[in-house]
Write a protein that holds these residues in place. Sequence first.
Motif, PDB file in Angstrom:
ATOM      1  N   GLN A  25       1.155  -1.683   0.117  1.00 55.92           N
ATOM      2  CA  GLN A  25      -0.001  -0.019  -0.102  1.00 55.92           C
ATOM      3  C   GLN A  25       1.099   1.293  -0.037  1.00 55.92           C
ATOM      4  OE1 GLN A  25      -2.969  -0.454  -0.423  1.00 55.92           O
ATOM      5  NE2 GLN A  25      -3.557  -2.830  -0.044  1.00 55.92           N
ATOM      6  N   VAL A  26       1.611   1.315   1.351  1.00 57.74           N
ATOM      7  CA  VAL A  26       2.583   2.813   1.314  1.00 57.74           C
ATOM      8  C   VAL A  26       3.371   2.814  -0.464  1.00 57.74           C
ATOM      9  CG1 VAL A  26       4.173   3.824   2.860  1.00 57.74           C
ATOM     10  CG2 VAL A  26       1.821   2.613   3.495  1.00 57.74           C
ATOM     11  N   GLY A  29       1.769   3.998  -3.503  1.00 55.49           N
ATOM     12  CA  GLY A  29       1.989   5.323  -2.542  1.00 55.49           C
ATOM     13  C   GLY A  29       2.437   6.238  -3.173  1.00 55.49           C
ATOM     14  N   LEU A  30       3.693   6.243  -2.531  1.00 52.14           N
ATOM     15  CA  LEU A  30       4.963   7.472  -2.670  1.00 52.14           C
ATOM     16  C   LEU A  30       5.958   7.372  -3.623  1.00 52.14           C
ATOM     17  CD1 LEU A  30       6.266   6.310   0.975  1.00 52.14           C
ATOM     18  CD2 LEU A  30       4.382   8.362   0.201  1.00 52.14           C
ATOM     19  N   LEU A  32       7.369   5.482  -3.851  1.00 49.87           N
ATOM     20  CA  LEU A  32       8.694   5.059  -4.566  1.00 49.87           C
ATOM     21  C   LEU A  32       9.504   3.398  -4.087  1.00 49.87           C
ATOM     22  CD1 LEU A  32       9.376   6.757  -0.975  1.00 49.87           C
ATOM     23  CD2 LEU A  32      10.159   7.196  -3.143  1.00 49.87           C
ATOM     24  N   ASP A  40      16.107   7.072   1.134  1.00 43.97           N
ATOM     25  CA  ASP A  40      15.512   8.403   1.530  1.00 43.97           C
ATOM     26  C   ASP A  40      15.348   7.968   3.346  1.00 43.97           C
ATOM     27  OD1 ASP A  40      15.036   9.677  -0.298  1.00 43.97           O
ATOM     28  OD2 ASP A  40      12.561   9.593  -0.435  1.00 43.97           O
ATOM     29  N   LEU A  41      15.214   6.637   4.316  1.00 45.70           N
ATOM     30  CA  LEU A  41      15.314   6.921   5.279  1.00 45.70           C
ATOM     31  C   LEU A  41      16.503   7.051   5.935  1.00 45.70           C
ATOM     32  CD1 LEU A  41      12.591   3.792   4.972  1.00 45.70           C
ATOM     33  CD2 LEU A  41      12.439   5.920   6.412  1.00 45.70           C
ATOM     34  N   LEU A  69       8.766  10.173   6.898  1.00 50.19           N
ATOM     35  CA  LEU A  69       8.525   9.760   5.260  1.00 50.19           C
ATOM     36  C   LEU A  69       7.353  10.027   4.503  1.00 50.19           C
ATOM     37  CD1 LEU A  69      10.663   8.901   3.135  1.00 50.19           C
ATOM     38  CD2 LEU A  69       9.345   6.179   3.267  1.00 50.19           C
ATOM     39  N   CYS A  70       6.691   9.440   5.646  1.00 47.37           N
ATOM     40  CA  CYS A  70       4.994   9.250   4.515  1.00 47.37           C
ATOM     41  C   CYS A  70       4.514  10.114   5.269  1.00 47.37           C
ATOM     42  CB  CYS A  70       5.113   7.900   4.339  1.00 47.37           C
ATOM     43  SG  CYS A  70       4.310   6.501   5.618  1.00 47.37           S
TER      44      CYS A  70
END
Lengths: 119, 119
Positions: A25-26, A29-30, A32, A40-41, A69-70
């Motif tokens: 999902q995430v 959705g980003l 990425l 990024d993290l 991040l999100c």
Amino acid sequence: METEPHQKTRPPAVAQHPGTLLREQVLPGLHLSISQAARDLGVARQTLHRILAGEAAITPAMAARLEQLCGVSSVFWLRCQNRHDLQRARKELDAVLRHIPLHPLSETIVKKIGAYDGR
Amino acid sequence: METEPHQKTRPPAVAQHPGTLLREQVLPGLHLSISQAARDLGVARQTLHRILAGEAAITPAMAARLEQLCGVSSVFWLRCQNRHDLQRARKELDAVLRHIPLHPLSETIVKKIGAYDGR
DNA sequence: CACCCCTGTAACGCCGAAAGCGACAGGCAG
DNA sequence: CTGCCTGTCGCTTTCGGCGTTACAGGGGTG
């Protein structure tokens, strides 16, 4: 949606690891990739991969990173992780838990510490 | 209670370790000594002591044991622990977190995964 | 074709945290 | 004196998260 129409799609009875949410999902959705998200993290690619694979847990530190991040609350990620860890712990300790005697705790104290009964 | 009259005495802004609750509220309420509680829980006396002193965290396994002992939900104990761990992690990662870019996640997905906005 | 980026897996090693064990000192009730 | 509780120290083991290196394969592009 036959059971309860306007329910928030609450978590399933049997919780799978939070990594699934991230992967399915995430991250999409980003927009990425796993590699990019890891950069990024500020963690190793494998570290993130292990989480997605459910081989590692979401630590408080990782939860904080994810929130940054999100925008999804770190508390949320930890709650997912807890559900998972807890039912694993319960199974493994099953034998031990039976031998722990239950002592009654007065309702006044329960309220005082902020443990709203069932949760 | 001057700020919000009929509030449940919600957790303080700066969370101290959950061991305090155990030592000052729960154990006395159960009429149990530390040694006796440890025996009931099936752990070493020192192990419980470390938690009361805030030197060790409440693990999922310990949360399950506590729930069995006094009826207070394991989820509650873990939530306390999370609050504590989280604000510690945030401080230590403070520098790192600033470098993590915030990507917008669509509101639809946020709802789908069950992360009710702020929490 | 070579080049590059992504992904999945594996094998290390480091490090910190949880937990058990033994032991000691002090307090306090019997 | 004896026993129980408590706090604390030291030591050891175990486990999990994390980084690093490395390899194999997929897929797009010049």
